[in-house]
Design a protein around this motif. Structure first.
Motif, PDB file in Angstrom:
ATOM      1  N   LYS A  19      -0.001  -0.945  -0.035  1.00 29.50           N
ATOM      2  CA  LYS A  19       0.014  -0.093  -0.184  1.00 29.50           C
ATOM      3  C   LYS A  19       1.084   1.278   0.137  1.00 29.50           C
ATOM      4  O   LYS A  19       1.501   1.580   1.136  1.00 29.50           O
ATOM      5  CB  LYS A  19      -0.700  -0.178   0.977  1.00 29.50           C
ATOM      6  CG  LYS A  19      -1.922   1.605   1.086  1.00 29.50           C
ATOM      7  CD  LYS A  19      -2.977   1.121   2.376  1.00 29.50           C
ATOM      8  CE  LYS A  19      -3.627   2.242   2.546  1.00 29.50           C
ATOM      9  NZ  LYS A  19      -4.989   2.157   3.661  1.00 29.50           N
ATOM     10  N   LEU A  20       0.238   1.840  -1.199  1.00 33.79           N
ATOM     11  CA  LEU A  20       1.701   3.023  -1.417  1.00 33.79           C
ATOM     12  C   LEU A  20       1.385   4.726  -0.394  1.00 33.79           C
ATOM     13  O   LEU A  20      -0.058   4.560  -1.894  1.00 33.79           O
ATOM     14  CB  LEU A  20       2.019   3.415  -2.723  1.00 33.79           C
ATOM     15  CG  LEU A  20       3.036   1.850  -3.172  1.00 33.79           C
ATOM     16  CD1 LEU A  20       3.206   2.300  -4.488  1.00 33.79           C
ATOM     17  CD2 LEU A  20       4.495   2.769  -2.490  1.00 33.79           C
ATOM     18  N   ASP A  21       1.607   4.903   0.308  1.00 32.74           N
ATOM     19  CA  ASP A  21       0.838   6.813   0.800  1.00 32.74           C
ATOM     20  C   ASP A  21       2.364   7.613   0.259  1.00 32.74           C
ATOM     21  O   ASP A  21       3.007   7.244  -0.451  1.00 32.74           O
ATOM     22  CB  ASP A  21       0.411   6.840   2.395  1.00 32.74           C
ATOM     23  CG  ASP A  21      -1.319   5.627   2.132  1.00 32.74           C
ATOM     24  OD1 ASP A  21      -1.543   5.650   1.504  1.00 32.74           O
ATOM     25  OD2 ASP A  21      -1.072   5.137   3.098  1.00 32.74           O
ATOM     26  N   THR A  25       5.057   3.570   3.314  1.00 32.90           N
ATOM     27  CA  THR A  25       4.341   2.487   3.111  1.00 32.90           C
ATOM     28  C   THR A  25       4.552   0.974   3.678  1.00 32.90           C
ATOM     29  O   THR A  25       5.144   0.973   4.881  1.00 32.90           O
ATOM     30  CB  THR A  25       5.918   1.873   1.486  1.00 32.90           C
ATOM     31  OG1 THR A  25       5.957   3.239   1.049  1.00 32.90           O
ATOM     32  CG2 THR A  25       4.976   0.820   1.115  1.00 32.90           C
ATOM     33  N   ILE A  49       5.476   8.056  -1.886  1.00 33.93           N
ATOM     34  CA  ILE A  49       5.241   8.879  -3.186  1.00 33.93           C
ATOM     35  C   ILE A  49       6.042   9.927  -2.681  1.00 33.93           C
ATOM     36  O   ILE A  49       7.069  10.432  -4.335  1.00 33.93           O
ATOM     37  CB  ILE A  49       4.363   8.958  -3.386  1.00 33.93           C
ATOM     38  CG1 ILE A  49       3.577   7.270  -3.961  1.00 33.93           C
ATOM     39  CG2 ILE A  49       4.109   9.077  -5.085  1.00 33.93           C
ATOM     40  CD1 ILE A  49       2.126   7.237  -4.153  1.00 33.93           C
ATOM     41  N   PHE A  80      -0.437  -3.847  -5.465  1.00 36.48           N
ATOM     42  CA  PHE A  80      -0.753  -2.628  -5.153  1.00 36.48           C
ATOM     43  C   PHE A  80      -1.887  -1.517  -5.145  1.00 36.48           C
ATOM     44  O   PHE A  80      -3.083  -2.266  -5.904  1.00 36.48           O
ATOM     45  CB  PHE A  80       0.108  -1.674  -6.493  1.00 36.48           C
ATOM     46  CG  PHE A  80       1.771  -2.432  -6.639  1.00 36.48           C
ATOM     47  CD1 PHE A  80       2.761  -2.179  -5.566  1.00 36.48           C
ATOM     48  CD2 PHE A  80       2.002  -3.330  -7.418  1.00 36.48           C
ATOM     49  CE1 PHE A  80       4.246  -2.544  -5.756  1.00 36.48           C
ATOM     50  CE2 PHE A  80       3.962  -3.659  -7.713  1.00 36.48           C
ATOM     51  CZ  PHE A  80       4.532  -3.185  -6.871  1.00 36.48           C
ATOM     52  N   SER A  81      -1.815  -1.198  -3.523  1.00 32.44           N
ATOM     53  CA  SER A  81      -3.090  -0.148  -3.320  1.00 32.44           C
ATOM     54  C   SER A  81      -2.610   0.929  -3.286  1.00 32.44           C
ATOM     55  O   SER A  81      -2.096   1.343  -2.742  1.00 32.44           O
ATOM     56  CB  SER A  81      -3.816  -0.501  -2.397  1.00 32.44           C
ATOM     57  OG  SER A  81      -4.240   0.219  -2.020  1.00 32.44           O
ATOM     58  N   VAL A  82      -3.025   2.165  -4.463  1.00 30.09           N
ATOM     59  CA  VAL A  82      -2.172   3.107  -3.954  1.00 30.09           C
ATOM     60  C   VAL A  82      -3.724   4.171  -4.282  1.00 30.09           C
ATOM     61  O   VAL A  82      -4.572   4.086  -5.200  1.00 30.09           O
ATOM     62  CB  VAL A  82      -1.869   3.335  -5.738  1.00 30.09           C
ATOM     63  CG1 VAL A  82      -0.897   4.810  -5.324  1.00 30.09           C
ATOM     64  CG2 VAL A  82      -0.621   2.405  -5.545  1.00 30.09           C
ATOM     65  N   GLN A  83      -3.812   5.601  -4.050  1.00 34.52           N
ATOM     66  CA  GLN A  83      -4.513   7.080  -4.347  1.00 34.52           C
ATOM     67  C   GLN A  83      -3.782   7.967  -3.505  1.00 34.52           C
ATOM     68  O   GLN A  83      -3.685   7.723  -1.963  1.00 34.52           O
ATOM     69  CB  GLN A  83      -5.869   6.826  -3.354  1.00 34.52           C
ATOM     70  CG  GLN A  83      -6.846   7.275  -3.872  1.00 34.52           C
ATOM     71  CD  GLN A  83      -7.973   7.350  -3.646  1.00 34.52           C
ATOM     72  OE1 GLN A  83      -8.659   6.020  -3.373  1.00 34.52           O
ATOM     73  NE2 GLN A  83      -8.779   8.208  -4.142  1.00 34.52           N
ATOM     74  N   ASN A  84      -3.664   8.869  -4.152  1.00 39.33           N
ATOM     75  CA  ASN A  84      -3.577  10.337  -3.685  1.00 39.33           C
ATOM     76  C   ASN A  84      -3.669  11.399  -4.540  1.00 39.33           C
ATOM     77  O   ASN A  84      -4.676  10.986  -5.958  1.00 39.33           O
ATOM     78  CB  ASN A  84      -1.947  10.579  -3.721  1.00 39.33           C
ATOM     79  CG  ASN A  84      -1.029  10.291  -5.145  1.00 39.33           C
ATOM     80  OD1 ASN A  84      -2.061   9.879  -5.742  1.00 39.33           O
ATOM     81  ND2 ASN A  84      -0.036  10.994  -5.225  1.00 39.33           N
ATOM     82  N   ILE A 147       4.221   6.109 -10.685  1.00 38.96           N
ATOM     83  CA  ILE A 147       3.542   5.930 -10.351  1.00 38.96           C
ATOM     84  C   ILE A 147       3.332   4.628 -10.346  1.00 38.96           C
ATOM     85  O   ILE A 147       3.847   3.670  -9.765  1.00 38.96           O
ATOM     86  CB  ILE A 147       1.937   5.921  -9.229  1.00 38.96           C
ATOM     87  CG1 ILE A 147       2.094   7.348  -8.421  1.00 38.96           C
ATOM     88  CG2 ILE A 147       1.472   5.301  -8.369  1.00 38.96           C
ATOM     89  CD1 ILE A 147       0.697   7.929  -7.627  1.00 38.96           C
ATOM     90  N   CYS A 151       5.924   0.882  -9.540  1.00 38.77           N
ATOM     91  CA  CYS A 151       5.131  -0.367  -8.538  1.00 38.77           C
ATOM     92  C   CYS A 151       5.378  -1.771 -10.062  1.00 38.77           C
ATOM     93  O   CYS A 151       5.850  -3.006  -9.222  1.00 38.77           O
ATOM     94  CB  CYS A 151       3.385  -0.237  -8.893  1.00 38.77           C
ATOM     95  SG  CYS A 151       2.740   0.433  -7.956  1.00 38.77           S
TER      96      CYS A 151
END
Length: 227
Positions: A19-21, A25, A49, A80-84, A147, A151
């Motif tokens: 999980k990328l914040d 991480t 990130i 991968f779980s990503v949201q920004n 991003i 990954c």
């Protein structure tokens, strides 16, 4: 136009979840049997990130992840779980319905062309949220290629060829669909209160239409006005 690497992970049994914040991480190694998920290992890295602004920083970040996951390189799946705030999720309601075979071209030439930024920097994905006789609601997702590249490099360094990308709102949508979240009302707002930011998910008829990320500090008045 659509990228097949961005898919769901419901069928994954044994995998690495990253999980990328923006500022940290979280990494988990999970085993899933009979719909039960067991966390084999879990740890956090205080790098996110926003810290990966140079090639050296990216190399060091990937090196840290690779070293921590050295015992799990035999796994074949990485998720991968990503949201920004750089992930753009927009709703286009009640647009003219077109045939499925024409949908890619319609989005590319009629919708994306009017966006005020360079779409070459994004992977484009869309969902049909509501389909009626002559109109439809479309959810458009633009996922930053920078991003996706991070990954991809992590997966390559772990020698795990197959990778899956997803956004947090997709995971919440799955929980709604499986009735794991009690909304109380089919039209509502789901607020995710993270450490450094807030995510506002607008739900209509039990479907997430828009998802917007705000830095938590300094945006309080704007968030309240948005609500």
């Amino acid at each position: 136009m659509r990228n097949t690497s961005i898919v769901g992970g419901d069928f994954i049994n044994n995998c690495i979840v990253i999980k990328l914040d923006n500022y940290d991480t979280e990494i988990s190694v999970i085993n899933r049997k009979m719909r039960k998920i067991n966390i084999i290992d879990n740890f956090e890295i205080e790098i996110g990130i926003k810290h990966l602004i140079s090639l050296e920083a990216k190399k060091e970040f990937i090196k840290i992840i690779t070293s921590k996951l050295n015992d799990y390189k035999h796994l074949k799946e990485i998720f991968f779980s990503v949201q920004n705030e750089d992930v753009i999720i927009r709703e286009y309601p009640e647009i003219k319905r077109v045939k499925k075979r024409d949908l890619d071209g319609y989005i590319n030439f009629e919708i994306v062309k009017d966006m005020p930024f360079n779409i070459e920097h994004y992977v484009i994905k869309y969902k049909i949220l509501n389909l009626q006789k002559n109109i439809m609601d479309i959810q458009l997702i633009l996922f930053p290629k920078y991003i996706e590249k991070i990954c991809t490099e992590i997966a390559q360094n772990l020698n795990i060829k197959r990778k899956y990308l997803n956004m947090n709102f997709d995971i919440i949508q799955k929980l709604i669909d499986k009735k794991k979240i009690d909304l109380g009302h089919e039209n509502c707002m789901i607020i995710e209160n993270k450490r450094n930011y807030i995510i506002l998910n607008s739900v209509k008829q039990r479907k997430i239409y828009t998802s917007t990320v705000f830095e938590k500090y300094g945006n309080e008045d704007y968030i309240l006005s948005f609500l």
